[in-house]
Design an enzyme around this catalytic site. Structure first.
Site, PDB file in Angstrom:
ATOM      1  N   GLU A 132       0.828  -1.212   0.000  1.00  0.00           N
ATOM      2  CA  GLU A 132       0.000   0.000   0.000  1.00  0.00           C
ATOM      3  C   GLU A 132       0.862   1.262   0.000  1.00  0.00           C
ATOM      4  O   GLU A 132       0.557   2.245  -0.687  1.00  0.00           O
ATOM      5  CB  GLU A 132      -0.894  -0.026   1.249  1.00  0.00           C
ATOM      6  CG  GLU A 132      -1.794   1.165   1.403  1.00  0.00           C
ATOM      7  CD  GLU A 132      -2.816   0.988   2.530  1.00  0.00           C
ATOM      8  OE1 GLU A 132      -3.225   2.008   3.094  1.00  0.00           O
ATOM      9  OE2 GLU A 132      -3.205  -0.160   2.833  1.00  0.00           O
ATOM     10  N   HIS A 165       0.522  29.981  -9.500  1.00  0.00           N
ATOM     11  CA  HIS A 165      -0.661  30.263 -10.309  1.00  0.00           C
ATOM     12  C   HIS A 165      -1.342  31.560  -9.877  1.00  0.00           C
ATOM     13  O   HIS A 165      -2.300  32.007 -10.520  1.00  0.00           O
ATOM     14  CB  HIS A 165      -1.682  29.119 -10.200  1.00  0.00           C
ATOM     15  CG  HIS A 165      -1.427  27.972 -11.137  1.00  0.00           C
ATOM     16  ND1 HIS A 165      -0.449  27.032 -10.931  1.00  0.00           N
ATOM     17  CD2 HIS A 165      -2.046  27.610 -12.295  1.00  0.00           C
ATOM     18  CE1 HIS A 165      -0.480  26.143 -11.910  1.00  0.00           C
ATOM     19  NE2 HIS A 165      -1.426  26.468 -12.756  1.00  0.00           N
ATOM     20  N   GLY A 166      -0.857  32.137  -8.746  1.00  0.00           N
ATOM     21  CA  GLY A 166      -1.453  33.388  -8.267  1.00  0.00           C
ATOM     22  C   GLY A 166      -2.919  33.210  -7.901  1.00  0.00           C
ATOM     23  O   GLY A 166      -3.352  32.126  -7.511  1.00  0.00           O
ATOM     24  N   GLY A 167      -3.695  34.287  -8.052  1.00  0.00           N
ATOM     25  CA  GLY A 167      -5.112  34.260  -7.671  1.00  0.00           C
ATOM     26  C   GLY A 167      -5.893  33.184  -8.398  1.00  0.00           C
ATOM     27  O   GLY A 167      -6.812  32.577  -7.844  1.00  0.00           O
TER      28      GLY A 167
END
Length: 381
Positions: free
Chosen positions: A246, A342-344
């Site tokens: 697992e 990616h900012g906002g």
């Protein structure tokens, strides 16, 4: 990127088939699965028909009889899909639940259930975790009391992946209420419609939204003694043994997720302009992504090297515990920075990275929390 050091041509062919399946059958539809809270059963049957659900199982059940390295390929490619809820639905079935039946089941049990498991007609779940016992398996309180030719199960299981829609459950219960867990836990096969067994509720999760997760309840649930998996009282060891597989699976899946996040963030920062130039032109961003890429590449090689050793029958408990701790933390670090870059937009629900960041969080918790894993490593240093 090839892993020719550890993988054969057969493994790479499997990777190509999986990647094609994910691109054609998963990515165009999986946003809806996130809304629905489950992966459609016909998709799982299709995976069965293509041989993806029986990679490690023998040909007599319709499997491909491949090794641990093939499992790592499967997990990594499903992680790369960016839909970790879909990935875990499949991987719990192939590598965390059905393995209990395959490893400990008798010939009659396997003949009855394995063909359906490999075809995707029978989906499995494993019931170990409880409201008061997670990484601490010895804390389980569900009981199974002998009554003639039957056992009567009482108790509850929590956070059970595939718990809502599975057909077959491998359930851990104490057959000797007084004994130490290492000698008193027994695994049982429980079928979906057994009287006294109910899915008490579907759980609402932070991430892995396309994976159905449930709380299960056993109220004087009567099951025949022939549903014991393996030997009575030996369930604790079966659970510990299966943790090895697992944790390799979760490490490989996490590295697939991390690589996909880096790839899509790279695309984003090369096109997104800030202060008159692409973000990629900012040295801080370039270097941070480069270091993360290096660490993911290193961790991935560690996963494949350990899978190869496991396939050779070597003892790799220490390495597997390291992988689970390392990859579970690393994937979260990658997601944090990828969302940042990616900012906002990265904070919006429509951004793939937003979903991936939520999905990754549990990688440091499920299958053995980081802190528990580090103690396993420390014991072996």
């Amino acid at each position: 990127m090839t892993h020719h050091l550890f993988l054969t041509e057969e493994h790479e062919m499997l990777r190509d088939q999986l990647r094609r399946f994910v691109a054609e059958k998963v990515q165009p539809h999986a946003d809806q699965w996130e809304v629905d809270g489950a992966v459609p059963r016909d998709v799982l049957r299709e995976m069965g028909a293509l041989g993806f659900l029986g990679i490690r199982y023998p040909e007599e059940y319709g499997g491909a009889a491949m090794d641990t390295r093939a499992t790592a390929v499967l997990a990594e490619e499903l992680g790369r899909s960016t839909y970790a809820g879909f990935a875990i639905t499949v991987l719990v079935h192939t590598d965390m639940a059905s393995v209990h039946l395959f490893n400990a089941g008798n010939e009659a049990q396997k003949a009855a259930h394995m063909p359906g498991i490999v075809s995707g007609d029978t989906i499995t779940a494993v019931g170990v975790t409880e409201p008061d016992a997670g990484s601490d398996v010895k804390g389980i309180r569900t009981t199974a009391r002998r009554d003639g030719d039957d056992f009567i199960l009482n108790g509850a299981k929590m956070f059970i992946t595939n718990g809502v829609h599975a057909n077959l459950y491998c359930v851990a219960a104490k057959t000797d209420a007084q004994g130490p867990a290492s000698q008193s836990v027994t695994m049982f096969l429980v079928e979906k419609d057994t009287p006294g067994f109910t899915v008490s509720r579907a759980l609402d999760k932070h991430g892995w939204r396309s994976s159905d997760t449930a709380e299960l309840s056993f109220d004087n649930c009567r099951i025949p003694a022939e549903n014991i998996l393996g030997q009575e009282g030996r369930g604790f060891y079966a659970i510990m043994k299966n943790f090895q597989n697992e944790r390799i699976v979760l490490g490989a899946m996490a590295m697939g997720e991390a690589q996909a996040a880096l790839d899509l963030t790279l695309d984003y920062v090369k096109t997104r302009k800030a202060f008159g130039a692409p973000l990629w032109d900012k040295q801080a961003i370039r270097q941070r992504l480069s270091m993360l890429a290096a660490r993911v590449a290193a961790a991935r090689q560690f996963v494949y090297a350990t899978a190869a050793r496991d396939a050779n029958g070597e003892e790799v408990t220490r390495e597997v515990s390291m992988i689970k701790a390392l990859c579970g933390e690393l994937v979260n670090e990658v997601m944090y920075d990828c969302l940042q870059f990616h900012g906002g937009f990265g904070y919006m629900r429509e951004a793939t990275i937003e979903r991936m960041t939520r999905d990754a969080r549990v990688q440091a918790i499920g299958g053995g929390a980081t802190e528990v894993m580090l103690e396993e490593v420390a014991k072996r240093l």
